[in-house]
Scaffold this motif. Structure first.
Motif, PDB file in Angstrom:
ATOM      1  N   UNK A  53       0.810  -1.135  -0.101  1.00 17.64           N
ATOM      2  CA  UNK A  53       0.070   0.005  -0.068  1.00 17.64           C
ATOM      3  C   UNK A  53       0.997   1.315  -0.042  1.00 17.64           C
ATOM      4  N   UNK A  54       2.076   1.179   0.728  1.00 19.79           N
ATOM      5  CA  UNK A  54       2.830   2.247   0.758  1.00 19.79           C
ATOM      6  C   UNK A  54       3.571   2.711  -0.551  1.00 19.79           C
ATOM      7  N   UNK A  55       3.985   1.691  -1.236  1.00 20.91           N
ATOM      8  CA  UNK A  55       4.582   1.993  -2.430  1.00 20.91           C
ATOM      9  C   UNK A  55       3.766   2.707  -3.319  1.00 20.91           C
ATOM     10  N   UNK A  56       2.543   2.527  -3.337  1.00 19.35           N
ATOM     11  CA  UNK A  56       1.794   3.493  -4.472  1.00 19.35           C
ATOM     12  C   UNK A  56       1.674   5.063  -3.979  1.00 19.35           C
ATOM     13  N   UNK A  57       2.154   5.093  -2.486  1.00 14.96           N
ATOM     14  CA  UNK A  57       2.183   6.467  -2.037  1.00 14.96           C
ATOM     15  C   UNK A  57       3.486   7.462  -2.213  1.00 14.96           C
TER      16      UNK A  57
END
Length: 236
Positions: A230-234
């Motif tokens: 999820x963090x990679x997308x941010x």
């Protein structure tokens, strides 16, 4: 905007108690020659804790208390409610348990927490803690070997304000020198962690086993191993 800072709740997000409070209180009492039922202690503790939080919120700081005094009062009242009335016994019991609950004997790292923290560091994120905890938290994190992951630890005691008040998130953003749109928070409580962080303008992820109908499914992580994707997308 690229994510720069990830803040964490601690209790039931990164750490959990090894044993129920009643069992630990019973063991300490037994070491001093007292026999008190653990279930009774657990029930008494929950009742006293709720009352203490209501009458003296955030460790009674605004009413002139310290967190040490606050917790020792909780312990003493718990034993009184469970039938122990000898004040000569209650004071050393309260002191011992206050000290004991900052050791790794009473806390364990949740499954996947070390791996998640390592993965976040590899993404280049600065990390910190925002917790409704008292001054013992830094010692606890050090005792379980997690302290090296965080740039700073912001407790409700040190901040003078507790979640879900957005002021504690604003203090963290200032310490991290980032704007809200470049920060995210992870925690297990809907009001204190997920909603409060969103109200502060941050991203947030709710750590819960079950999805909720009232928040987007991609805002929920059912285990910590779901966090990194999820963090990679941010951070792209």
């Amino acid at each position: 905007m690229r994510l720069q800072l990830l803040t964490w709740d601690v209790k039931d997000t990164l750490l959990r108690l090894r044993h129920p409070v009643g069992q630990r209180y019973q063991a300490e009492a037994k070491s001093r020659g007292l026999q008190v039922d653990s279930a009774l202690l657990e029930s008494s503790f929950r009742q006293v804790y709720r009352q203490q939080c209501r009458v003296f919120p955030n460790y009674g700081l605004s009413q002139g208390m310290t967190s040490r005094w606050w917790w020792q009062d909780v312990v003493s009242q718990t034993f009184r409610l469970s039938g122990v009335q000898d004040e000569k016994i209650l004071h050393p019991l309260a002191e011992a348990l206050y000290a004991d609950f900052q050791t790794s004997k009473n806390w364990e790292v949740l499954p996947g927490a070390r791996e998640a923290l390592k993965g976040c560091a590899e993404l280049g994120l600065k990390m910190a803690v925002i917790s409704n905890f008292d001054r013992r938290l830094e010692d606890i994190l050090r005792n379980v070997g997690l302290d090296g992951h965080f740039d700073f630890v912001l407790t409700s005691e040190s901040a003078g304000v507790a979640k879900p008040d957005v002021a504690i998130f604003h203090k963290a953003l200032k310490l991290g020198d980032v704007i809200p749109q470049c920060a995210a928070h992870v925690g297990d409580d809907y009001m204190n962690d997920y909603k409060a962080a969103r109200q502060a303008g941050m991203y947030s992820f709710l750590l819960q086993e079950h999805l909720r109908e009232d928040i987007p499914s991609d805002h929920v992580i059912q285990s910590l191993d779901q966090l990194i994707p999820r963090l990679r997308g941010l951070i792209k």
